[in-house]
Motif scaffolding. Structure first.
Motif, mmCIF file in Angstrom:
data_model
loop_
_atom_site.group_PDB
_atom_site.id
_atom_site.type_symbol
_atom_site.label_atom_id
_atom_site.label_comp_id
_atom_site.label_asym_id
_atom_site.label_seq_id
_atom_site.Cartn_x
_atom_site.Cartn_y
_atom_site.Cartn_z
ATOM 1 N N LYS A 36 0.865 -1.289 0.062
ATOM 2 C CA LYS A 36 0.091 -0.061 0.043
ATOM 3 C C LYS A 36 0.767 1.189 0.094
ATOM 4 O O LYS A 36 1.994 1.314 -0.065
ATOM 5 C CB LYS A 36 -0.852 -0.110 1.081
ATOM 6 C CG LYS A 36 -2.048 -1.074 1.162
ATOM 7 C CD LYS A 36 -2.941 -0.723 2.035
ATOM 8 C CE LYS A 36 -3.944 -2.148 2.180
ATOM 9 N NZ LYS A 36 -4.969 -2.040 3.380
ATOM 10 N N GLY A 37 0.296 2.394 0.143
ATOM 11 C CA GLY A 37 0.866 3.623 0.258
ATOM 12 C C GLY A 37 1.078 4.197 -1.078
ATOM 13 O O GLY A 37 0.959 3.668 -2.020
ATOM 14 N N GLN A 38 1.526 5.612 -0.989
ATOM 15 C CA GLN A 38 1.634 6.309 -2.202
ATOM 16 C C GLN A 38 2.680 5.902 -3.259
ATOM 17 O O GLN A 38 2.742 5.848 -4.360
ATOM 18 C CB GLN A 38 1.983 7.818 -1.994
ATOM 19 C CG GLN A 38 2.137 8.783 -2.995
ATOM 20 C CD GLN A 38 2.530 10.382 -2.488
ATOM 21 O OE1 GLN A 38 2.750 10.335 -1.547
ATOM 22 N NE2 GLN A 38 2.198 11.108 -3.488
ATOM 23 N N GLY A 43 2.562 5.916 -10.794
ATOM 24 C CA GLY A 43 2.537 7.298 -11.143
ATOM 25 C C GLY A 43 2.467 7.995 -9.701
ATOM 26 O O GLY A 43 2.537 9.390 -9.706
ATOM 27 N N GLY A 44 2.423 7.436 -8.603
ATOM 28 C CA GLY A 44 2.579 7.979 -7.186
ATOM 29 C C GLY A 44 3.819 8.430 -6.689
ATOM 30 O O GLY A 44 4.558 7.320 -6.159
ATOM 31 N N TYR A 45 4.243 9.468 -6.394
ATOM 32 C CA TYR A 45 5.441 9.721 -5.537
ATOM 33 C C TYR A 45 5.342 11.368 -5.614
ATOM 34 O O TYR A 45 4.429 12.064 -6.243
ATOM 35 C CB TYR A 45 6.694 9.607 -6.203
ATOM 36 C CG TYR A 45 7.862 9.193 -5.482
ATOM 37 C CD1 TYR A 45 7.913 8.335 -4.416
ATOM 38 C CD2 TYR A 45 9.040 10.162 -5.417
ATOM 39 C CE1 TYR A 45 8.916 7.967 -3.668
ATOM 40 C CE2 TYR A 45 9.979 9.977 -4.640
ATOM 41 C CZ TYR A 45 9.727 9.065 -3.509
ATOM 42 O OH TYR A 45 10.783 8.625 -2.786
ATOM 43 N N HIS A 46 6.154 11.846 -4.538
ATOM 44 C CA HIS A 46 6.119 13.440 -4.305
ATOM 45 C C HIS A 46 7.038 13.851 -4.989
ATOM 46 O O HIS A 46 8.039 13.464 -5.577
ATOM 47 C CB HIS A 46 6.430 13.637 -2.770
ATOM 48 C CG HIS A 46 7.750 13.112 -2.120
ATOM 49 N ND1 HIS A 46 8.837 13.581 -2.479
ATOM 50 C CD2 HIS A 46 7.954 11.611 -1.956
ATOM 51 C CE1 HIS A 46 9.973 12.849 -2.327
ATOM 52 N NE2 HIS A 46 9.475 11.682 -1.551
ATOM 53 N N GLY A 52 6.019 16.477 2.996
ATOM 54 C CA GLY A 52 4.644 15.894 3.475
ATOM 55 C C GLY A 52 3.942 17.136 4.082
ATOM 56 O O GLY A 52 2.694 16.889 4.949
ATOM 57 N N GLY A 53 4.138 18.377 3.627
ATOM 58 C CA GLY A 53 2.967 19.611 3.792
ATOM 59 C C GLY A 53 3.920 20.371 4.826
ATOM 60 O O GLY A 53 3.523 21.717 4.770
ATOM 61 N N GLN A 54 4.816 20.068 5.472
ATOM 62 C CA GLN A 54 5.524 20.885 6.212
ATOM 63 C C GLN A 54 6.317 21.856 5.412
ATOM 64 O O GLN A 54 6.935 21.485 4.205
ATOM 65 C CB GLN A 54 6.656 20.018 7.062
ATOM 66 C CG GLN A 54 7.662 20.817 7.786
ATOM 67 C CD GLN A 54 8.703 19.862 8.507
ATOM 68 O OE1 GLN A 54 8.195 19.181 9.539
ATOM 69 N NE2 GLN A 54 9.985 20.234 8.211
#
Length: 143
Positions: A36-38, A43-46, A52-54
């Motif tokens: 699971k997870g991004q 196609g899922g990665y940052h 993480g939004g910080q």
């Protein structure tokens, strides 16, 4: 040597890792992506630098300084360099040939580091006040 007989060096090529090809391959089921997870999704990665939004580090730190790209065309030569060069007339081309400055240099300035005992004429080269005094004291000129 012929084109049809050329091959890569021994050990330079290796088989591509084939993931998701069954349990027996050792890389089946989740295919090395974990559960699971991004990062497990297609196609899922940052973004690079995402925290993480910080507020990311590159935005937390203050902007500081400026370095002009024109500086790479400027160079310095010391009085010691002129002494070692052994030429009576020094210009940009002579300094480039001697390897004292880089080939892309457009502006040169003589700085007062060391001593100058010989007569030197500087053509198209700037000098600091101290360097100019040293050149003229040795009988040379700054043109």
């Amino acid at each position: 040597m012929k084109l049809n007989s050329m091959e890569p060096a021994k050990g330079s090529k290796h088989a591509k890792r084939r993931v998701g090809r069954g349990i027996g391959s050792g890389l089946g089921k989740t295919a090395g992506r974990g559960h699971k997870g991004q990062k497990s999704r297609a196609g899922g990665y940052h973004k690079v630098g995402f925290e993480g939004g910080q507020m990311p580090l590159q935005r937390r730190l203050p902007k500081r300084g400026f370095k002009s790209l024109a500086l790479r065309f400027n160079d310095e030569v010391t009085l010691n360099d002129l002494e070692a060069l052994g030429l009576d007339e020094v210009d940009l081309l002579a300094l480039k040939k001697a390897g004292l400055i880089s080939q892309i240099t457009k502006n040169v300035k003589v700085i007062a580091t060391g001593k100058l005992t010989r007569k030197v004429t500087l053509n198209g080269i700037a000098a600091t006040a101290g360097a100019k005094a040293a050149v003229e004291a040795a009988g040379g000129t700054v043109a």
